[in-house]
Design an enzyme around this catalytic site. Structure first.
Site, PDB file in Angstrom:
ATOM      1  N   ASP A   1      -5.416  -4.710  -4.068  1.00  0.00           N
ATOM      2  CA  ASP A   1      -5.892  -3.238  -4.093  1.00  0.00           C
ATOM      3  C   ASP A   1      -4.589  -2.310  -4.199  1.00  0.00           C
ATOM      4  OD1 ASP A   1      -5.106  -3.641  -1.694  1.00  0.00           O
ATOM      5  OD2 ASP A   1      -6.112  -1.795  -0.871  1.00  0.00           O
TER       6      ASP A   1
ATOM      7  N   GLU B   1       0.844  -1.151   0.034  1.00  0.00           N
ATOM      8  CA  GLU B   1      -0.072   0.065   0.118  1.00  0.00           C
ATOM      9  C   GLU B   1       0.751   1.316  -0.061  1.00  0.00           C
ATOM     10  OE1 GLU B   1      -1.475   1.579   3.823  1.00  0.00           O
ATOM     11  OE2 GLU B   1      -3.586   0.947   2.934  1.00  0.00           O
TER      12      GLU B   1
END
Length: 979
Positions: free
Chosen positions: A572, A392
């Site tokens: 993601d 991330e």
């Protein structure tokens, strides 16, 4: 996704029967047949069909194989085969096709022979193939060292009907650069999608100039492509490599110039920056010399240029000289960017925030240049230490550097971020022992159930539960030449605080490479109830040095021993990296600088190619599976075309075995429809994945993700949890009445339950921001419909107070479920009047507020919604009043820190130690396995709380949050230049 047709059984039933085609007023069609993979006596194919006549109320596709091909399984249609003659009848869910509709059927088969070339729908012969043809060349800019060579790859966009010859010829330029091999290339109807290489060589000469030469890649009837080659001099005469040599510096801010040497020196080289003539507002932040040694000569060091904030509105320039004794100097031209107009105030604030993040004294980056999860070390949330980092953080870093390039035209930091990412958090082949060479896509992994509680682990492996086929492994191997995976592992111990790396005396890291500090680790392994407070940290590469006598694996899988490695990707984050690359390409292209990032774009496209593993069920089971013994997937039948929670891969340290899995759980907050659009045929060609079926997969994913958001939207507007294909983690039957999405059961809290995974508003902000960017770029009306409702709800739950005060949603509660099951290709789910959200608590968290503001910014910029723009501006203006020396923060009280002394379940049969000697046994606690945290400067605050005092308060500088704040400022300043 629907189940594949069990064609073999149906063929038995239909043998000898005449299948009547429905009557149609006027049938017209085009068909394109593509072979998607081939090897080992088998092959796969997809058939794309376009209805160019009247609407079809049922269809039958017929064709004849020229060779001995036999279909073994198919999807999106029910086949029968009589000798070489094949009929494929529509499935129950795709019988009706409007005029102009396009659809695809696919199958796997055995045998060999030429591709069929004549097709009919309902007895009417189709024309085709109609797919446009073009040359796909990657990259279009190469640097070739003297005396060496470099390659670029060529393939065709679509399957030709006959052989295509491609030639590469040299244009006018440096004659030292020539075509060494790869011309001509021949592409046939069977190898058209396999990249072939052209090699450009640079002759060794005595001059020190870095000449250039264009090369034209051409084929009769097709648009040619130009590849620009640059000779890189290495004649022993040292040179300075300076990037960029022209840049813009916003007033009141800094810009960065990267400097390194071209060749390894025999001793230290001192490089001195100095200011030349021009605008005196532009100055060097430091005139200190840079020292390059025989060890660090090829590592970028930075020269920073300041632009003073003044009252004039002139954009002056000044030259700067980068010089070293005996080495040709390099001139850098800097241009001041005026910020006197009100429109530039947010852009200036972006630069201010960016400089704080990039300032080495503030501690956001490790000595290796890796972004920490936070500046502070005593932090437990998803990571359990602030100086770990996640995929991330890397994806946010890329995104922030793209914004920096947008404003300064300096793309070196963006390229550097990807290079650091590739070096440290994308496991190299050396970090994938054996390179997954023994991986078998027909048998991707042995089955292990997921259990609800950590105390139900370890779980047994089962060889009787059949996993489905991995349909993309073969084409990835064919495209990239090996079986190694290209994806980010989600977690790094950057400072090796646990000691699984070489920080405690070993000559090599656990994975066998030469990384001496930065270590791949993992934590979560034991079901949805395992919070961070119940995890047992362990190395991603386990050689039995720590843990029990057989390492850590036996904590999770019964009877499993060490000497194995495993990585887990957070989809993601990889999708966010592709999203960042798209914006970098967009802004660099607007500047005419796209060639500066072409190599990085090729890497981003490759990342997107492998990201397709996030579309698949954990064990490649078909959607709608309600028993471990349900039918295994074949072809792409096991793809949900959504971004699931993770995918993972691993194997034995000696390469004896290897495996890959996906995840059965899909969360609304993980979707990224913009990345899907980028990687689809609608996106830019520079980011097109090279595998032959990848862009079509992403086109399906784009549609499916927008449908998923719509299906999950509550009556108020918030997006509910998600859907699972493995109820209770063991493919159980969901409770009666549970609605489903393409066969997958609605789950209000997919993946984890402590705390509930859809309680946090941050997933709302992240998911809707990506949808808002899709709407901004494409004008997608289905995306707008979701955003209209979501934005109205979120704004109604937002309070803009006086001064720096504001409140946005924090924790949410849910009731009800989607109104109905949905599985209509191309359709739109209906409203959900019985699905409700309640905001339980509110927060002023700066990171979530920034992500939320960015959602409103992109939505408002496209729709003109005044309330969205005003709310975004109100949040940013209030956050700017919270500025500190290291960023924008608010204090937070951590009531959950009373869990530091929580017990961690360890089976009584397991005893071992952590690298620092901490004991792992049935009496272990969270802090007991992490005793080093008691030496943290902030520990006394936690200890006081554990002794009965109030919950401690901390101020954290999380990398992702500070980056998102910077980008929110840049987005607002760029999209609303008039304030």
């Amino acid at each position: 996704m629907r189940k594949p047709a069990l064609w073999a059984a149906l063929a038995t039933l239909l043998t000898g029967m005449a299948v009547a085609a429905p009557a149609q007023a006027a049938v017209a069609c085009t068909v394109t047949y593509n072979k998607t993979w081939e090897g080992g006596g088998g092959f796969g194919a997809s058939i794309a069909i376009t209805n160019q006549g009247d609407a079809l109320n049922g269809w039958t596709l017929t064709f004849t194989f020229p060779g001995n091909q036999r279909i073994t399984n198919a999807w999106d249609g029910v086949p029968t085969q009589n000798g070489a003659n094949v009929s494929i009848v529509n499935a129950s869910y795709n019988a009706n096709k409007a005029s102009g509709a396009q659809w695809t059927v696919g199958f796997n088969g055995t045998g060999s022979g030429a591709n069929p070339d004549t097709f009919a729908i309902n007895g009417t012969t189709c024309t085709g193939p109609q797919q446009p043809q073009s040359l796909m060349v990657t990259p279009t800019s190469v640097s070739v060292p003297e005396g060496d060579d470099e390659t670029f790859a060529v393939r065709l966009q679509s399957q030709p009907s006959s052989n295509v010859t491609v030639t590469t010829t040299a244009g006018t330029g440096d004659s030292d650069l020539t075509v060494a091999s790869g011309t001509p290339l021949t592409f046939t109807p069977s190898n058209w999608n396999t990249p072939q290489l052209v090699t450009i060589a640079a002759a060794q000469d005595s001059d020190t100039t870095n000449g250039t030469r264009p090369f034209t890649v051409a084929s009769a009837g097709l648009t040619s492509v130009t590849v620009n080659a640059t000779e890189s001099d290495n004649d022993g005469a040292q040179a300075l490599v300076v990037t960029p040599t022209s840049l813009s510096v916003p007033e009141g801010a800094q810009a960065i110039v990267n400097v390194k040497l071209q060749a390894q020196p025999s001793g230290n080289v001192t490089v001195n920056p100095s200011a030349g003539t021009g605008d005196a507002d532009l100055t060097l932040a430091s005139t200190a010399a840079l020292t390059f040694t025989p060890t660090n000569w090829n590592v970028d060091q930075q020269v920073r240029i300041n632009a003073a904030d003044d009252a004039d509105d002139d954009n002056g320039t000044r030259t700067f000289t980068i010089a070293a004794s005996g080495v040709p100097s390099v001139t850098v031209t800097a241009t001041e960017v005026d910020d006197e107009a009100p429109s530039n105030s947010y852009l200036t604030e972006f630069q201010t925030q960016y400089d704080k993040i990039k300032n080495p004294a503030n501690g956001y980056f490790s000595p290796e240049g890796i972004p920490y999860h936070s500046i502070e070390t005593l932090l437990v949330e998803a990571p359990d230490h602030g100086h770990q980092t996640t995929s991330e953080a890397f994806s946010y870093w890329l995104w922030m550097e793209a914004q920096y390039g947008r404003l300064t035209k300096n793309w070196a930091p963006f390229n550097n971020a990807w290079n650091i990412m590739e070096q440290f958090i994308i496991p190299s082949t050396a970090n994938q022992p054996g390179g997954q060479s023994t991986y078998n896509p027909a048998d991707p992994a042995d089955y292990a159930p997921e259990r609800n509680l950590p105390s139900q682990y370890p779980v047994p492996l089962s060889t009787t539960v059949v996993a489905g086929q991995d349909p993309i492994s073969a084409e990835l191997q064919s495209t990239y030449g090996n079986k190694s995976m290209y994806a980010m592992h989600w977690l790094l111990d950057v400072d090796d605080v646990y000691g699984f790396g070489t920080g405690r005396g070993s000559s090599l890291s656990e994975c066998g490479d030469n990384t001496k500090r930065v270590t791949y680790i993992n934590t979560y392994q034991r079901g949805p109830q395992e919070s961070v407070w119940e995890t047992i940290p362990h190395p991603s590469c386990d050689t039995q040095r720590y843990g029990s006598s057989t390492g850590f694996p036996s904590l999770f899988i019964q009877g499993s021993t060490g000497n194995q490695w495993r990585y887990t990707a957070a989809p993601d984050a990889d999708a966010r990296a592709v999203q960042a690359a798209y914006w970098a390409l967009t802004w660099a292209t607007e500047q005419g600088n796209q060639s500066q990032i072409s190599a990085t774009m090729a890497k981003a496209a490759k990342l997107g190619d492998y990201l397709r593993y996030a579309m698949y069920d954990k064990y490649f089971k078909n959607p709608g599976c309600t028993s471990p013994t349900c039918a295994a997937g074949s072809g792409k039948s096991s793809s949900a075309y959504l971004l699931n929670w993770y995918f993972a891969w691993g194997g034995a340290m000696d390469g004896a075995w290897a495996w890959r899995i996906g995840s059965s759980h899909n969360h609304g907050g993980y979707q990224n429809p913009l990345a899907a659009w980028v990687l689809s045929p609608q996106g830019p060609s520079a980011l097109r994945p090279q595998s032959p079926t990848a862009d079509d997969d992403w086109a399906k994913s784009l549609t499916r993700q927008v449908q998923f958001y719509t299906w999950l939207q509550s009556a108020e507007g918030a997006i509910a949890g998600g859907a699972t294909n493995s109820w209770d983690g063991d493919y159980q039957q969901p409770p009666a009445g549970t609605p489903s999405f393409f066969g997958m059961a609605y789950d209000p809290d997919p993946v984890y339950h402590d705390p509930p995974s859809n309680q946090w508003f941050g997933f709302q902000a992240w998911g809707m921001e990506r949808l808002a960017e899709l709407y901004y770029v494409t004008g997608d009306l289905k995306a707008k419909a979701v955003l209209d409702k979501w934005a109205a709800w979120a704004i109604s739950e937002t309070t803009l107070g006086s001064g720096s005060t504001y409140q946005i949603p924090n924790e949410m509660g849910w009731s009800g479920a989607p109104a109905a099951s949905f599985n209509t290709e191309g359709g739109t789910p209906g409203p959900n009047p019985g699905l409700h959200v309640t905001v339980r608590t509110y927060t002023n968290d700066v990171g979530v507020a920034a992500g939320y503001a960015r959602t409103l910014i992109y939505y408002a910029a496209k729709s003109g919604n005044a309330a969205a723009k005003a709310t975004a501006k109100g949040l940013l203006d209030r956050m700017l009043l919270l500025k500190g020396s290291k960023g924008i923060t608010v204090p937070e009280t951590r009531g959950d820190y009373n869990r530091f002394d929580d017990s961690v379940y360890v089976p009584s049969s397991f005893t071992g130690t952590m690298p620092n000697g901490d004991t792992i046994n049935s009496s272990s606690t969270f802090i007991g396995m992490r005793s080093f945290l008691k030496n943290d400067p902030e520990w006394s605050k936690v200890q006081a709380h554990l002794n009965g005092g109030p919950a401690p308060t901390f101020t954290y500088h999380r990398f992702w949050a500070q980056s998102d704040i910077a980008m929110a400022l840049a987005d607002y300043g760029s999209l609303f230049p008039n304030g």
